[in-house]
Design a protein around this motif. Structure first.
Motif, PDB file in Angstrom:
ATOM      1  N   HIS A 144      -2.587  -5.058  -7.541  1.00  0.00           N
ATOM      2  CA  HIS A 144      -2.657  -6.193  -6.619  1.00  0.00           C
ATOM      3  C   HIS A 144      -1.658  -6.015  -5.475  1.00  0.00           C
ATOM      4  O   HIS A 144      -0.502  -5.667  -5.686  1.00  0.00           O
ATOM      5  CB  HIS A 144      -2.373  -7.500  -7.361  1.00  0.00           C
ATOM      6  N   GLY A 145      -2.139  -6.223  -4.256  1.00  0.00           N
ATOM      7  CA  GLY A 145      -1.278  -6.187  -3.084  1.00  0.00           C
ATOM      8  C   GLY A 145      -1.166  -4.842  -2.402  1.00  0.00           C
ATOM      9  O   GLY A 145      -0.646  -4.771  -1.289  1.00  0.00           O
ATOM     10  N   GLU A 146      -1.631  -3.772  -3.040  1.00  0.00           N
ATOM     11  CA  GLU A 146      -1.520  -2.473  -2.387  1.00  0.00           C
ATOM     12  C   GLU A 146      -2.596  -2.335  -1.312  1.00  0.00           C
ATOM     13  O   GLU A 146      -3.652  -2.951  -1.401  1.00  0.00           O
ATOM     14  CB  GLU A 146      -1.601  -1.335  -3.404  1.00  0.00           C
ATOM     15  N   PRO A 147      -2.341  -1.534  -0.281  1.00  0.00           N
ATOM     16  CA  PRO A 147      -3.330  -1.370   0.788  1.00  0.00           C
ATOM     17  C   PRO A 147      -4.562  -0.607   0.287  1.00  0.00           C
ATOM     18  O   PRO A 147      -4.464   0.226  -0.614  1.00  0.00           O
ATOM     19  CB  PRO A 147      -2.585  -0.576   1.857  1.00  0.00           C
ATOM     20  N   ALA A 148      -5.697  -0.924   0.888  1.00  0.00           N
ATOM     21  CA  ALA A 148      -6.947  -0.252   0.525  1.00  0.00           C
ATOM     22  C   ALA A 148      -6.880   1.227   0.885  1.00  0.00           C
ATOM     23  O   ALA A 148      -6.355   1.586   1.935  1.00  0.00           O
ATOM     24  CB  ALA A 148      -8.124  -0.906   1.233  1.00  0.00           C
ATOM     25  N   PRO A 149      -7.435   2.076   0.024  1.00  0.00           N
ATOM     26  CA  PRO A 149      -7.472   3.498   0.363  1.00  0.00           C
ATOM     27  C   PRO A 149      -8.563   3.758   1.397  1.00  0.00           C
ATOM     28  O   PRO A 149      -9.400   2.896   1.664  1.00  0.00           O
ATOM     29  CB  PRO A 149      -7.830   4.157  -0.973  1.00  0.00           C
ATOM     30  N   GLU A 150      -8.565   4.950   1.957  1.00  0.00           N
ATOM     31  CA  GLU A 150      -9.677   5.353   2.813  1.00  0.00           C
ATOM     32  C   GLU A 150     -10.943   5.347   1.965  1.00  0.00           C
ATOM     33  O   GLU A 150     -10.882   5.639   0.769  1.00  0.00           O
ATOM     34  CB  GLU A 150      -9.429   6.761   3.374  1.00  0.00           C
ATOM     35  N   PRO A 151     -12.102   4.984   2.551  1.00  0.00           N
ATOM     36  CA  PRO A 151     -13.346   5.007   1.773  1.00  0.00           C
ATOM     37  C   PRO A 151     -13.541   6.364   1.104  1.00  0.00           C
ATOM     38  O   PRO A 151     -13.244   7.405   1.688  1.00  0.00           O
ATOM     39  CB  PRO A 151     -14.423   4.744   2.829  1.00  0.00           C
ATOM     40  N   PHE A 152     -14.024   6.330  -0.144  1.00  0.00           N
ATOM     41  CA  PHE A 152     -14.209   7.569  -0.899  1.00  0.00           C
ATOM     42  C   PHE A 152     -15.596   7.606  -1.521  1.00  0.00           C
ATOM     43  O   PHE A 152     -16.248   6.578  -1.687  1.00  0.00           O
ATOM     44  CB  PHE A 152     -13.109   7.752  -1.955  1.00  0.00           C
TER      45      PHE A 152
END
Length: 172
Positions: A144-152
């Protein structure tokens, strides 16, 4: 029987109580084209329960899409809490917005897309459980709260994952 005559259960008779927060739930980033994430709050994988079902939430960002699929032996309830989008169930289009609930019995083909401007959030209930295993197997762990990764991309063994789980079929 009146309330005053109800038998108080013993400690051994009482069922499990589990308190789940955003920090303690199990959550997974999801691959293209859905992107977004899924969180699992209730599952027989996480604690002892007497019935086999699961509950969680899903977030689909603007432009995200859940691929068309059906469940061969599961009933699914989805309750939309924020954002807007479109569901297509067995070829018929439905508007998704806060307060909408969908009940999807076995073999109902469905897909969802977020055609709105903000994240689309819903709560899902699956009976029997199993959907959470799919989310785990195709996703990546999320806190929770971490930034979204690049789409994979989806895993290369996606057909094997789908065949072993709750899906009757999946279309691109």
């Amino acid at each position: 029987m009146s309330d005053s005559t109800l038998k108080t259960p013993t400690a051994e008779e009482k069922g499990t109580l589990v308190y789940v927060t955003r920090e303690t739930e199990v959550s997974y980033w999801q691959p293209k084209p859905a992107n977004g994430y899924v969180s699992v709050a209730v599952s027989p994988n996480h604690f002892k329960m007497n019935r086999n079902f699961s509950v969680g939430t899903q977030m689909l960002p603007p432009g995200g899409r859940v691929r068309e699929h059906a469940h061969a032996a599961n009933e699914e309830v989805l309750h939309f809490v924020s954002g807007t989008g479109t569901a297509i169930v067995d070829g018929k289009e439905y508007k998704l917005e806060p307060g909408v609930t969908l009940f999807l019995g076995e073999h109902n083909s469905h897909t969802f897309c977020n055609d709105g401007q903000v994240d689309l959030h819903w709560v899902w209930f699956m009976n029997p459980s199993g959907l959470e295993d799919f989310f785990r197997d195709v996703g990546r762990p999320r806190k929770h709260g971490e930034p979204a990764p690049e789409p994979f991309e989806r895993p290369s063994n996606i057909e094997q994952i789908e065949a072993s789980g709750v899906f009757a079929y999946t279309k691109n």
